[in-house]
Design an enzyme around this catalytic site. Structure first.
Site, PDB file in Angstrom:
ATOM      1  N   THR A  88      12.309  38.518   3.362  1.00  0.00           N
ATOM      2  CA  THR A  88      13.128  37.896   2.335  1.00  0.00           C
ATOM      3  C   THR A  88      13.410  38.876   1.212  1.00  0.00           C
ATOM      4  O   THR A  88      12.519  39.631   0.806  1.00  0.00           O
ATOM      5  CB  THR A  88      12.419  36.644   1.772  1.00  0.00           C
ATOM      6  OG1 THR A  88      12.281  35.670   2.809  1.00  0.00           O
ATOM      7  CG2 THR A  88      13.196  36.035   0.611  1.00  0.00           C
ATOM      8  N   SER A  89      14.644  38.890   0.699  1.00  0.00           N
ATOM      9  CA  SER A  89      15.057  39.741  -0.410  1.00  0.00           C
ATOM     10  C   SER A  89      14.786  41.208  -0.072  1.00  0.00           C
ATOM     11  O   SER A  89      15.378  41.756   0.849  1.00  0.00           O
ATOM     12  CB  SER A  89      14.357  39.305  -1.701  1.00  0.00           C
ATOM     13  OG  SER A  89      14.934  39.929  -2.830  1.00  0.00           O
TER      14      SER A  89
END
Length: 233
Positions: A88-89
């Site tokens: 994520t990210s």
């Protein structure tokens, strides 16, 4: 930021590596994903910008993560065809880089709210707050051919099939803004050689749509896809 930590889990001799978000810790990401933490790292985002990390066996973060996977493959006699990465990210940015730099190691990736591999290359930092403005603001536009060239430059001697990948992004994302998904799609469609973009609504069982890049009137009929949609084997 909290302590940086990557995680890897073995599922029936499959390997799933899950790089955590830039502002999170491995422990926090474990709560989000239920993937077990493996070992701590330093206190910063994953490097997806330097030349060494976007180069095959270049010695950067990407190389380190690949070595972790190779060690696990040997230690647990795991299936080399079942190596996966998801994040994520900042972890999603690294997921894309891993798929680009080590396609002979990674079978598939799944990225949540990231950017295209090579998007931040050459920037002083690896997040929207530390990257050069043109990189962070989505002002670099490339064709599928140009993005393919970027990816292939990361591992010039590789001639095999690239990792399959799925991408997720929120339309209200004001940090890693939503238009970056289009760049990821353009890059992946170029690398994987697909002119069709499938749009799935809900769980995809009642409504899907396809966008055909560069195709005029009319789109060629895909009989096998139609029969599968109709439930006819």
């Amino acid at each position: 930021m909290g302590g940086r930590l990557t995680k890897l889990r073995v599922y029936n001799f499959s390997k799933i590596q899950t790089p955590h978000p830039c502002s999170g810790t491995g422990q926090q990401y474990y709560q989000m994903t239920n993937h077990l933490p493996l070992r701590p790292h330093d206190n910063y985002c994953w490097d997806v910008a330097s030349t060494k990390t976007v180069s095959h066996d270049g010695g950067g973060d990407c190389n380190g993560l690949a070595n972790m996977l190779k060690y696990t493959l040997t230690k647990y006699n795991a299936d080399t065809k079942k190596v996966f990465v998801t994040g994520t990210s900042s972890g999603a940015m690294m997921t894309n880089v891993m798929c680009a730099v080590y396609p002979d190691l990674i079978a598939a990736g799944s990225g949540y709210s990231g950017v295209a591999a090579g998007r931040l290359a050459g920037s002083p930092g690896s997040s929207p707050t530390t990257a050069t403005p043109t990189c962070a603001d989505g002002k670099i536009n490339k064709t599928p051919f140009q993005w393919t060239s970027v990816v292939k430059s990361m591992y010039p001697t590789f001639n095999g099939t690239y990792s399959k990948i799925q991408l997720w992004h929120g339309t209200a994302d004001n940090f890693v803004n939503y238009p970056k998904l289009a760049e990821e799609v353009t890059e992946c469609s170029g690398v994987l050689g697909s002119e069709y973009t499938q749009m799935m609504y809900g769980d995809g069982t009642r409504f899907t749509a396809y966008s055909a890049a560069g195709v005029g009137h009319t789109v060629p009929v895909h009989e096998s896809v139609d029969l599968k949609w109709f439930g006819i084997s």
